[in-house]
Design a protein around this motif. Sequence first.
Motif, PDB file in Angstrom:
ATOM      1  N   ASP A   1       0.840  -1.193   0.000  1.00 44.98           N
ATOM      2  CA  ASP A   1       0.000   0.000   0.000  1.00 44.98           C
ATOM      3  C   ASP A   1       0.877   1.246   0.000  1.00 44.98           C
ATOM      4  OD1 ASP A   1      -2.283  -1.512   0.037  1.00 44.98           O
ATOM      5  OD2 ASP A   1      -2.757  -1.144   2.143  1.00 44.98           O
ATOM      6  N   VAL A   2       0.262   2.369  -0.360  1.00 41.90           N
ATOM      7  CA  VAL A   2       0.975   3.647  -0.303  1.00 41.90           C
ATOM      8  C   VAL A   2       0.500   4.441   0.903  1.00 41.90           C
ATOM      9  CG1 VAL A   2       1.337   3.716  -2.795  1.00 41.90           C
ATOM     10  CG2 VAL A   2      -0.682   4.830  -1.814  1.00 41.90           C
ATOM     11  N   VAL A   3       1.341   5.356   1.362  1.00 42.42           N
ATOM     12  CA  VAL A   3       0.971   6.286   2.430  1.00 42.42           C
ATOM     13  C   VAL A   3       0.831   7.672   1.824  1.00 42.42           C
ATOM     14  CG1 VAL A   3       2.163   4.906   4.166  1.00 42.42           C
ATOM     15  CG2 VAL A   3       3.366   6.815   3.070  1.00 42.42           C
ATOM     16  N   ALA A   4       0.201   8.566   2.557  1.00 43.69           N
ATOM     17  CA  ALA A   4      -0.034   9.923   2.057  1.00 43.69           C
ATOM     18  C   ALA A   4       1.280  10.671   1.861  1.00 43.69           C
ATOM     19  CB  ALA A   4      -0.926  10.685   3.033  1.00 43.69           C
ATOM     20  N   MET A   5       1.356  11.443   0.796  1.00 46.17           N
ATOM     21  CA  MET A   5       2.465  12.375   0.621  1.00 46.17           C
ATOM     22  C   MET A   5       2.331  13.498   1.632  1.00 46.17           C
ATOM     23  SD  MET A   5       2.723  13.220  -3.422  1.00 46.17           S
ATOM     24  CE  MET A   5       3.234  12.041  -4.659  1.00 46.17           C
ATOM     25  N   PRO A   6       3.429  13.964   2.199  1.00 45.35           N
ATOM     26  CA  PRO A   6       3.331  15.141   3.056  1.00 45.35           C
ATOM     27  C   PRO A   6       3.061  16.390   2.224  1.00 45.35           C
ATOM     28  CG  PRO A   6       5.618  14.542   2.748  1.00 45.35           C
ATOM     29  CD  PRO A   6       4.814  13.460   2.096  1.00 45.35           C
ATOM     30  N   LYS A   7       2.328  17.327   2.800  1.00 48.11           N
ATOM     31  CA  LYS A   7       2.054  18.573   2.095  1.00 48.11           C
ATOM     32  C   LYS A   7       3.347  19.353   1.886  1.00 48.11           C
ATOM     33  CE  LYS A   7      -1.568  22.071   1.905  1.00 48.11           C
ATOM     34  NZ  LYS A   7      -2.775  22.601   2.586  1.00 48.11           N
ATOM     35  N   PHE A   8       3.497  19.938   0.739  1.00 47.10           N
ATOM     36  CA  PHE A   8       4.637  20.764   0.307  1.00 47.10           C
ATOM     37  C   PHE A   8       5.880  19.942  -0.018  1.00 47.10           C
ATOM     38  CE2 PHE A   8       2.246  23.719   3.189  1.00 47.10           C
ATOM     39  CZ  PHE A   8       1.661  24.459   2.183  1.00 47.10           C
ATOM     40  N   ILE A   9       5.753  18.621  -0.134  1.00 45.76           N
ATOM     41  CA  ILE A   9       6.908  17.854  -0.579  1.00 45.76           C
ATOM     42  C   ILE A   9       7.288  18.308  -1.981  1.00 45.76           C
ATOM     43  CG2 ILE A   9       5.582  15.908  -1.542  1.00 45.76           C
ATOM     44  CD1 ILE A   9       7.829  14.062  -0.553  1.00 45.76           C
ATOM     45  N   ARG A  10       8.577  18.442  -2.211  1.00 47.33           N
ATOM     46  CA  ARG A  10       9.102  18.830  -3.517  1.00 47.33           C
ATOM     47  C   ARG A  10       9.768  17.614  -4.164  1.00 47.33           C
ATOM     48  NH1 ARG A  10       7.645  23.277  -0.593  1.00 47.33           N
ATOM     49  NH2 ARG A  10       8.448  25.289  -1.297  1.00 47.33           N
ATOM     50  N   ILE A  11       9.457  17.377  -5.450  1.00 46.59           N
ATOM     51  CA  ILE A  11      10.080  16.271  -6.169  1.00 46.59           C
ATOM     52  C   ILE A  11      10.476  16.752  -7.562  1.00 46.59           C
ATOM     53  CG2 ILE A  11       9.934  13.867  -6.888  1.00 46.59           C
ATOM     54  CD1 ILE A  11       7.656  13.421  -4.996  1.00 46.59           C
ATOM     55  N   ILE A  12      11.718  16.498  -7.930  1.00 48.33           N
ATOM     56  CA  ILE A  12      12.225  16.769  -9.273  1.00 48.33           C
ATOM     57  C   ILE A  12      12.566  15.435  -9.907  1.00 48.33           C
ATOM     58  CG2 ILE A  12      14.051  17.847 -10.632  1.00 48.33           C
ATOM     59  CD1 ILE A  12      14.464  19.807  -8.317  1.00 48.33           C
ATOM     60  N   THR A  13      12.097  15.212 -11.115  1.00 49.92           N
ATOM     61  CA  THR A  13      12.521  14.017 -11.831  1.00 49.92           C
ATOM     62  C   THR A  13      13.200  14.432 -13.123  1.00 49.92           C
ATOM     63  OG1 THR A  13      11.831  11.787 -12.482  1.00 49.92           O
ATOM     64  CG2 THR A  13      10.413  13.597 -13.178  1.00 49.92           C
ATOM     65  N   GLY A  14      14.246  13.702 -13.484  1.00 46.95           N
ATOM     66  CA  GLY A  14      15.072  14.119 -14.608  1.00 46.95           C
ATOM     67  C   GLY A  14      16.145  15.096 -14.153  1.00 46.95           C
ATOM     68  N   ASP A  15      16.976  15.528 -15.093  1.00 45.45           N
ATOM     69  CA  ASP A  15      18.112  16.387 -14.760  1.00 45.45           C
ATOM     70  C   ASP A  15      18.319  17.384 -15.890  1.00 45.45           C
ATOM     71  OD1 ASP A  15      20.452  17.584 -13.984  1.00 45.45           O
ATOM     72  OD2 ASP A  15      21.664  15.759 -13.967  1.00 45.45           O
ATOM     73  N   ALA A  16      18.122  18.670 -15.597  1.00 40.07           N
ATOM     74  CA  ALA A  16      18.295  19.719 -16.601  1.00 40.07           C
ATOM     75  C   ALA A  16      19.734  19.838 -17.074  1.00 40.07           C
ATOM     76  CB  ALA A  16      17.835  21.062 -16.035  1.00 40.07           C
ATOM     77  N   LYS A  17      20.673  19.209 -16.365  1.00 46.24           N
ATOM     78  CA  LYS A  17      22.082  19.281 -16.734  1.00 46.24           C
ATOM     79  C   LYS A  17      22.644  17.910 -17.083  1.00 46.24           C
ATOM     80  CE  LYS A  17      22.658  23.211 -13.597  1.00 46.24           C
ATOM     81  NZ  LYS A  17      23.352  23.726 -12.384  1.00 46.24           N
ATOM     82  N   ALA A  18      21.789  17.002 -17.503  1.00 44.83           N
ATOM     83  CA  ALA A  18      22.230  15.626 -17.757  1.00 44.83           C
ATOM     84  C   ALA A  18      23.241  15.530 -18.884  1.00 44.83           C
ATOM     85  CB  ALA A  18      21.027  14.730 -18.068  1.00 44.83           C
ATOM     86  N   PHE A  19      23.273  16.490 -19.795  1.00 42.33           N
ATOM     87  CA  PHE A  19      24.247  16.458 -20.880  1.00 42.33           C
ATOM     88  C   PHE A  19      25.671  16.509 -20.358  1.00 42.33           C
ATOM     89  CE2 PHE A  19      26.467  18.923 -24.375  1.00 42.33           C
ATOM     90  CZ  PHE A  19      26.691  17.821 -25.158  1.00 42.33           C
ATOM     91  N   THR A  20      25.901  17.328 -19.344  1.00 45.33           N
ATOM     92  CA  THR A  20      27.236  17.403 -18.756  1.00 45.33           C
ATOM     93  C   THR A  20      27.353  16.587 -17.482  1.00 45.33           C
ATOM     94  OG1 THR A  20      26.582  19.508 -17.721  1.00 45.33           O
ATOM     95  CG2 THR A  20      27.841  19.633 -19.762  1.00 45.33           C
TER      96      THR A  20
ATOM     97  N   ASN B   1      20.072  18.544  -1.824  1.00 46.55           N
ATOM     98  CA  ASN B   1      20.239  18.437  -3.277  1.00 46.55           C
ATOM     99  C   ASN B   1      18.912  18.164  -3.979  1.00 46.55           C
ATOM    100  OD1 ASN B   1      19.741  15.788  -2.627  1.00 46.55           O
ATOM    101  ND2 ASN B   1      21.673  14.987  -3.381  1.00 46.55           N
ATOM    102  N   HIS B   2      17.808  18.248  -3.237  1.00 48.15           N
ATOM    103  CA  HIS B   2      16.440  18.100  -3.737  1.00 48.15           C
ATOM    104  C   HIS B   2      16.160  16.703  -4.277  1.00 48.15           C
ATOM    105  CE1 HIS B   2      16.524  22.383  -3.238  1.00 48.15           C
ATOM    106  NE2 HIS B   2      17.504  22.489  -4.115  1.00 48.15           N
ATOM    107  N   ARG B   3      16.952  15.717  -3.870  1.00 50.75           N
ATOM    108  CA  ARG B   3      16.766  14.354  -4.362  1.00 50.75           C
ATOM    109  C   ARG B   3      16.801  13.302  -3.252  1.00 50.75           C
ATOM    110  NH1 ARG B   3      16.847  14.304  -9.917  1.00 50.75           N
ATOM    111  NH2 ARG B   3      17.811  16.119 -10.896  1.00 50.75           N
ATOM    112  N   ASP B   4      17.590  13.498  -2.226  1.00 48.82           N
ATOM    113  CA  ASP B   4      17.853  12.422  -1.267  1.00 48.82           C
ATOM    114  C   ASP B   4      16.649  12.053  -0.406  1.00 48.82           C
ATOM    115  OD1 ASP B   4      20.383  12.251  -2.237  1.00 48.82           O
ATOM    116  OD2 ASP B   4      21.371  13.180  -0.504  1.00 48.82           O
TER     117      ASP B   4
END
Length: 495
Positions: A336-355, A407-410
């Motif tokens: 099962d899943v649990v509720a996400m906390p309010k204001f959680i920030r998630i970034i997927t992908g990497d705007a700098k993946a080329f370098t 780092n907005h990921r861990d």
Amino acid sequence: MGRNTRKRRTPLATKVIAGAAALAIGGGGLVWANFYASAHEKNGGQNATKSGQAQVATINCPDVGQKLTKVPRKARWGVARELAQLDRQITEAYSRLAETRQAQAGDANYVDNAILGPLKDKRRATLDRIGINIKRAGGQERDLGRFAPCQGVPAEQPGGGDGGQNDGGQDGGGQGNEQPPADNGNGAAGPFAEDFIDINDVQPNSRDLQNGLAANGDTGSTGSFTTECGVNENNLFNSDNIIVAPGVDNGAHHTHDYVGNQSNTAFASDDDLNNAQTTCQNQGDKSTYYWPVLRLQDGTQEFDANDLGGGAEGNVGRILKAQQAEMKFVGNRTTDVVAMPKFIRIITGDAKAFTNGLANANTSFSCTGFEDRQVTDKYVICPEGSQVVRTSNFQSCWDGQNIDSANHRDHVAFVQPDGSCPQGFQAIPQLQVRLVYDVPAPTIENGQIKNPYAVDGFPEQLHKPITDHNDFINVMDEDLMNQVVQCINSGQDCE
């Protein structure tokens, strides 16, 4: 096309058009490759001989933000502003790189002395300020100065110093005279022909990036919840990034589409987000969903043609609005899943993946009618009657404590191959974003791409498809989030 009402700074520099050859990415790092071989062979009609000093195509700097995994909360705001300063410094250095090709051709040491050297000095001063911020907040002192040097990425494939021929090299030329093409033929630093692939040439079910795994399946929590938030009919655009660069104007250096929350700027507080208007049909969902705009490089002068984040930083052409924008939350294959906390920030992908390499690369391109064929490092060319699809599957495991991390990921993670969360993490609803665009199919003539489309990005990333990314802040009220969890855990498909 409209824009957000907050006034943008007018840039002092002219539009950055980079002369740049491209690199391919593989194995988690940079793989040298020359993407102009076919164009030179067809247009030049000569075998190319490698000269001693190939010009630099772009700049590769350590991504300091990804390396700062432990930053005291009291220091994060100040550190974020300094990290944004590092991004500005790279952008300015890249602009100088693009504007001084003639000087570089006449001086083999020009890039090191006039661009990379000063950039290193500026970065070192900024890194020192980051260290001071961290130390004052009680954090551990770190040697950040080692991240100051940047590298110039050359425009041709290194030949290992053997002095032999390089079939992918630039035509002719003596020492220091190898010039990358001025642009991709469309007035921009990429994308290039080799960044595109016919969808028929993509093998079904061949995308093997771990990050691309969908968390859900036909076991575990099998339900779903779809939120309808439109396709940015309000034309809310800006080049901020409230997650990575809070309080920084133009922190993204590229323009974002926004749906859902209508107060999303770099200066918005959580209270601002909580009290904002929303485009979502369910008014309990004030979440912010945003992604870099997709543009058609057809010569259109958009509203931001002269602005930072837009044309002044190489993001040119007509903004394409998605025909469909589906935000769907799904469950986990094992639990099962649990509720996400309010204001959680998630970034997927990497705007700098080329370098940066593939470690955080995500999102994929496909075509309607061909969605079993997904590709991450290419833009797709779809057949007539088929539309371009961008897909992002977000991290769906949460550490149970934090709504963000240095780092907005861990604080979040992807599921493991068996669908379970890593030890210490618990399953939350996985956000899956599917964007569908009506894009005129680009054509390739004599090795050049005509009227290509591309995601907005940092100028030094050369509009590579590998840099596509997607961002989310949960601002659902408690009742709605509980409904999302109940639907998913009970196997219902809700809207």
